[in-house]
Design a protein around this motif. Structure first.
Motif, PDB file in Angstrom:
ATOM      1  N   PHE A  11       0.433  -0.963  -0.081  1.00 46.72           N
ATOM      2  CA  PHE A  11       0.322   0.205  -0.140  1.00 46.72           C
ATOM      3  C   PHE A  11       1.404   0.996   0.090  1.00 46.72           C
ATOM      4  CE2 PHE A  11      -4.108  -1.982   2.203  1.00 46.72           C
ATOM      5  CZ  PHE A  11      -4.110  -2.392   1.582  1.00 46.72           C
ATOM      6  N   CYS A  12       0.348   2.145  -0.768  1.00 49.10           N
ATOM      7  CA  CYS A  12       0.902   3.849  -0.829  1.00 49.10           C
ATOM      8  C   CYS A  12       0.404   4.032   0.426  1.00 49.10           C
ATOM      9  CB  CYS A  12       0.532   4.358  -2.119  1.00 49.10           C
ATOM     10  SG  CYS A  12      -1.382   4.597  -2.187  1.00 49.10           S
ATOM     11  N   PHE A  13       0.647   5.207   0.782  1.00 48.69           N
ATOM     12  CA  PHE A  13       0.339   5.884   2.136  1.00 48.69           C
ATOM     13  C   PHE A  13      -1.351   6.457   1.911  1.00 48.69           C
ATOM     14  CE2 PHE A  13      -1.112  10.958   1.269  1.00 48.69           C
ATOM     15  CZ  PHE A  13      -1.147  10.485   2.342  1.00 48.69           C
ATOM     16  N   GLY A  14      -1.336   6.846   0.786  1.00 54.52           N
ATOM     17  CA  GLY A  14      -3.199   7.254   0.377  1.00 54.52           C
ATOM     18  C   GLY A  14      -3.961   5.856   0.847  1.00 54.52           C
ATOM     19  N   VAL A  15      -3.731   5.218   0.359  1.00 55.26           N
ATOM     20  CA  VAL A  15      -3.853   3.770   0.330  1.00 55.26           C
ATOM     21  C   VAL A  15      -4.372   2.969   1.571  1.00 55.26           C
ATOM     22  CG1 VAL A  15      -4.241   1.208  -0.891  1.00 55.26           C
ATOM     23  CG2 VAL A  15      -3.845   3.276  -2.444  1.00 55.26           C
ATOM     24  N   THR A  93     -11.052  10.587   0.802  1.00 56.35           N
ATOM     25  CA  THR A  93     -10.382  10.702  -0.972  1.00 56.35           C
ATOM     26  C   THR A  93      -8.646  10.917  -0.437  1.00 56.35           C
ATOM     27  OG1 THR A  93     -11.719  12.147  -1.701  1.00 56.35           O
ATOM     28  CG2 THR A  93      -9.693  13.158  -2.786  1.00 56.35           C
ATOM     29  N   CYS A  94      -7.223  10.523  -0.982  1.00 51.36           N
ATOM     30  CA  CYS A  94      -6.399  10.858  -0.782  1.00 51.36           C
ATOM     31  C   CYS A  94      -6.301  12.421  -0.863  1.00 51.36           C
ATOM     32  CB  CYS A  94      -5.072   9.909  -1.908  1.00 51.36           C
ATOM     33  SG  CYS A  94      -3.826  10.024  -1.568  1.00 51.36           S
ATOM     34  N   PRO A  95      -5.276  12.332   0.470  1.00 52.98           N
ATOM     35  CA  PRO A  95      -4.925  14.356   0.631  1.00 52.98           C
ATOM     36  C   PRO A  95      -3.581  14.781  -1.187  1.00 52.98           C
ATOM     37  CG  PRO A  95      -4.285  13.270   2.339  1.00 52.98           C
ATOM     38  CD  PRO A  95      -4.919  12.086   1.305  1.00 52.98           C
ATOM     39  N   LEU A  96      -3.286  13.698  -1.790  1.00 53.21           N
ATOM     40  CA  LEU A  96      -2.346  13.999  -2.815  1.00 53.21           C
ATOM     41  C   LEU A  96      -3.442  14.614  -4.121  1.00 53.21           C
ATOM     42  CD1 LEU A  96       0.656  11.853  -2.710  1.00 53.21           C
ATOM     43  CD2 LEU A  96       0.060  14.212  -2.013  1.00 53.21           C
ATOM     44  N   VAL A  97      -4.430  13.981  -4.297  1.00 57.81           N
ATOM     45  CA  VAL A  97      -5.887  13.900  -5.150  1.00 57.81           C
ATOM     46  C   VAL A  97      -6.598  15.025  -5.181  1.00 57.81           C
ATOM     47  CG1 VAL A  97      -7.772  12.796  -5.813  1.00 57.81           C
ATOM     48  CG2 VAL A  97      -5.811  11.423  -5.683  1.00 57.81           C
ATOM     49  N   LYS A  98      -6.599  14.994  -4.039  1.00 59.40           N
ATOM     50  CA  LYS A  98      -7.217  16.542  -3.411  1.00 59.40           C
ATOM     51  C   LYS A  98      -6.455  17.840  -3.372  1.00 59.40           C
ATOM     52  CE  LYS A  98     -10.767  18.314  -0.694  1.00 59.40           C
ATOM     53  NZ  LYS A  98     -10.296  19.858  -1.324  1.00 59.40           N
ATOM     54  N   GLN A 160      -2.950  12.594 -14.660  1.00 60.07           N
ATOM     55  CA  GLN A 160      -3.424  12.151 -13.309  1.00 60.07           C
ATOM     56  C   GLN A 160      -1.969  11.446 -12.958  1.00 60.07           C
ATOM     57  OE1 GLN A 160      -5.371   9.248 -15.711  1.00 60.07           O
ATOM     58  NE2 GLN A 160      -6.005   7.567 -13.739  1.00 60.07           N
ATOM     59  N   THR A 161      -2.950  11.188 -11.158  1.00 58.83           N
ATOM     60  CA  THR A 161      -1.388  10.727 -10.340  1.00 58.83           C
ATOM     61  C   THR A 161      -0.613  10.123 -10.812  1.00 58.83           C
ATOM     62  OG1 THR A 161      -3.104   9.724  -8.920  1.00 58.83           O
ATOM     63  CG2 THR A 161      -2.391  11.848  -8.390  1.00 58.83           C
ATOM     64  N   THR A 162      -1.191   8.791 -11.260  1.00 57.86           N
ATOM     65  CA  THR A 162      -0.816   7.230 -12.149  1.00 57.86           C
ATOM     66  C   THR A 162      -0.243   6.988 -13.253  1.00 57.86           C
ATOM     67  OG1 THR A 162      -3.209   7.225 -12.372  1.00 57.86           O
ATOM     68  CG2 THR A 162      -2.596   6.311 -10.543  1.00 57.86           C
ATOM     69  N   ILE A 188       1.843  14.171 -10.553  1.00 56.59           N
ATOM     70  CA  ILE A 188       2.066  13.079 -10.691  1.00 56.59           C
ATOM     71  C   ILE A 188       2.663  12.321  -9.035  1.00 56.59           C
ATOM     72  CG2 ILE A 188       4.303  10.912 -11.821  1.00 56.59           C
ATOM     73  CD1 ILE A 188       4.102  12.354 -13.918  1.00 56.59           C
ATOM     74  N   CYS A 189       1.736  11.567  -8.637  1.00 53.82           N
ATOM     75  CA  CYS A 189       2.052  11.373  -7.423  1.00 53.82           C
ATOM     76  C   CYS A 189       3.674  11.090  -7.220  1.00 53.82           C
ATOM     77  CB  CYS A 189       1.117  10.292  -6.803  1.00 53.82           C
ATOM     78  SG  CYS A 189       1.599   9.842  -5.048  1.00 53.82           S
ATOM     79  N   PRO A 190       4.234  11.328  -6.342  1.00 53.14           N
ATOM     80  CA  PRO A 190       5.864  10.772  -5.944  1.00 53.14           C
ATOM     81  C   PRO A 190       5.731   9.448  -5.692  1.00 53.14           C
ATOM     82  CG  PRO A 190       5.045  12.989  -4.491  1.00 53.14           C
ATOM     83  CD  PRO A 190       3.547  12.081  -5.426  1.00 53.14           C
ATOM     84  N   SER A 191       4.592   9.050  -4.740  1.00 49.00           N
ATOM     85  CA  SER A 191       5.170   7.149  -4.705  1.00 49.00           C
ATOM     86  C   SER A 191       4.781   6.399  -6.009  1.00 49.00           C
ATOM     87  CB  SER A 191       2.850   7.124  -3.847  1.00 49.00           C
ATOM     88  OG  SER A 191       3.176   6.841  -2.598  1.00 49.00           O
ATOM     89  N   VAL A 192       3.814   6.809  -6.953  1.00 55.27           N
ATOM     90  CA  VAL A 192       3.802   6.557  -8.123  1.00 55.27           C
ATOM     91  C   VAL A 192       5.276   6.788  -8.444  1.00 55.27           C
ATOM     92  CG1 VAL A 192       2.524   6.378 -10.203  1.00 55.27           C
ATOM     93  CG2 VAL A 192       1.739   6.625  -8.101  1.00 55.27           C
ATOM     94  N   SER A 193       5.824   7.171  -8.471  1.00 56.86           N
ATOM     95  CA  SER A 193       7.302   7.346  -9.261  1.00 56.86           C
ATOM     96  C   SER A 193       8.017   5.985  -8.450  1.00 56.86           C
ATOM     97  CB  SER A 193       7.952   9.250  -9.339  1.00 56.86           C
ATOM     98  OG  SER A 193       7.196   9.506 -10.026  1.00 56.86           O
ATOM     99  N   GLY A 259       1.434  -3.073  -7.421  1.00 54.84           N
ATOM    100  CA  GLY A 259       1.301  -1.339  -7.668  1.00 54.84           C
ATOM    101  C   GLY A 259       0.731  -1.293  -6.117  1.00 54.84           C
ATOM    102  N   THR A 260       0.277  -0.016  -6.045  1.00 53.46           N
ATOM    103  CA  THR A 260       0.182   0.824  -4.989  1.00 53.46           C
ATOM    104  C   THR A 260      -1.325   0.653  -3.663  1.00 53.46           C
ATOM    105  OG1 THR A 260      -1.159   2.940  -5.742  1.00 53.46           O
ATOM    106  CG2 THR A 260       1.264   3.059  -5.867  1.00 53.46           C
ATOM    107  N   SER A 261      -1.539   0.079  -4.493  1.00 54.19           N
ATOM    108  CA  SER A 261      -2.664  -0.777  -3.386  1.00 54.19           C
ATOM    109  C   SER A 261      -3.471  -2.527  -3.520  1.00 54.19           C
ATOM    110  CB  SER A 261      -4.508  -0.692  -5.129  1.00 54.19           C
ATOM    111  OG  SER A 261      -4.288  -0.665  -5.794  1.00 54.19           O
TER     112      SER A 261
HETATM  113  S1  SF4 Z   1      -0.815   6.484  -5.573  1.00 51.42           S
HETATM  114 FE1  SF4 Z   1      -0.815   8.651  -4.361  1.00 51.42          FE
HETATM  115  S2  SF4 Z   1      -2.404   9.689  -5.818  1.00 51.42           S
HETATM  116 FE2  SF4 Z   1      -3.111   7.925  -5.424  1.00 51.42          FE
HETATM  117  S3  SF4 Z   1      -3.880   6.642  -3.806  1.00 51.42           S
HETATM  118 FE3  SF4 Z   1      -1.643   6.675  -3.278  1.00 51.42          FE
HETATM  119  S4  SF4 Z   1      -0.798   8.068  -2.483  1.00 51.42           S
HETATM  120 FE4  SF4 Z   1      -2.565   9.063  -2.922  1.00 51.42          FE
END
Ligand code: SF4
Length: 279
Positions: A11-15, A93-98, A160-162, A188-193, A259-261
């Motif tokens: 999981f990334c931080f948002g998930v 909602t992920c704070p980064l998407v917000k 898109q962040t991803t 682009i989300c730093p986590s995704v990068s 993936g991040t989820s």
């Molecule tokens: S990938 Fe980035 S924008 Fe998407 S949920 Fe995770 S931290 Fe948030």
């Protein structure tokens, strides 16, 4: 077979935040309903259902209790309707998407034409479009950038962040040739990068890349695209039951990326099954 994990998996931080919020809320309030998939991973959804979380597709199905907004965000009109219905709301909602929603709104209000690089059907893109009353233009390829017709407006470009940064760069390159008054805001989300960079480094060290993540997950599909682009054999699975032993014949070093989820429990199950293949 040696197994090497990418530097960032799970999981990334948002998930993680959304998953924990849903679990916590379901313990406190029932019915606890998520409006749409909380994240794009079926195993995560199942786990939450087992904990009593319900999933609804529209507000017409909503009962009293609480409604959770998924990581990808929601249309402000829908949020307003929930308030009017008198139902408690928890915003996951992920704070980064917000942040991207807020930035887009601000740039739109300053008179820019918003160009969004992303997938038209993705919920995140729909939620970003909704904050500017769907006035943005969505493009997803260099061809679409070539065909764009806009006159006398400054362009504010977001992604898109991803999105894959390499693809975004190519699209920006085309736009820069065609339009003078343009500014790119890197959303682009730093986590995704970090997951994507981890995958590229891993690709240099292994014979085969195994990517674990849902086929509905945009960032997982991006990882598969990147792995193919670097020319490494890639095997994409959603869970351990999809593993086929014959795919690992002659593989000395296996790289695992996710993936991040993708939850940790799925990664563990996959590794356990892979280890059972050892003679
Ligand atoms: S990938 Fe980035 S924008 Fe998407 S949920 Fe995770 S931290 Fe948030």
């Amino acid at each position: 077979m040696e197994i090497i994990l990418a530097t960032k998996v799970g999981f990334c931080f948002g998930v993680k935040r959304a998953f924990n919020l849903a679990l916590k809320t379901s313990k406190a309030v029932r019915p606890c309903q998520v409006l749409g998939p909380l994240v794009h991973n079926e195993s995560v959804i199942r786990k939450l259902q087992e904990s009593g979380v319900e999933f609804i597709n529209s507000l017409d199905e909503a009962k009293s209790g609480v409604i959770i907004i998924p990581t990808h965000g929601e249309d402000p009109e829908v949020l307003q309707r929930i308030k009017e219905m008198g139902i408690k709301m928890v915003d996951a909602t992920c704070p980064l998407v917000k942040n991207v929603q807020d930035l887009t709104k601000d740039l739109h209000e300053k008179g820019n034409q918003i160009i969004i690089i992303g997938d038209k059907e993705h919920k995140e893109i729909r939620s970003i479009q909704a904050v500017i009353k769907r006035r943005g233009i969505i493009i997803d390829s260099e061809e679409e950038a070539f065909r764009l017709e806009i006159k006398n407006k400054s362009l504010a470009i977001i992604a898109q962040t991803t999105q894959n940064p390499v693809k975004v760069k190519e699209i920006i390159r085309v736009l820069k040739k065609r339009f003078k008054n343009l500014k790119f805001y890197n959303t682009i989300c730093p986590s995704v990068s970090a997951y994507q960079e981890g995958l590229k480094e891993l690709a240099l060290r292994v014979d085969l890349l195994l990517i674990i993540g849902s086929k509905t997950s945009a960032n997982t599909n991006r990882l598969v695209e990147i792995a193919k682009a670097v020319g490494k054999p890639v095997y994409h699975i959603e869970n351990a039951s999809q593993l086929k032993k014959k795919r690992f014949l002659n593989v000395k070093t296996l790289g695992i990326a996710t993936g991040t989820s993708t939850p940790d429990w799925l990664i563990k199950e996959v590794i356990q099954k892979l280890k059972s293949y050892a003679p």
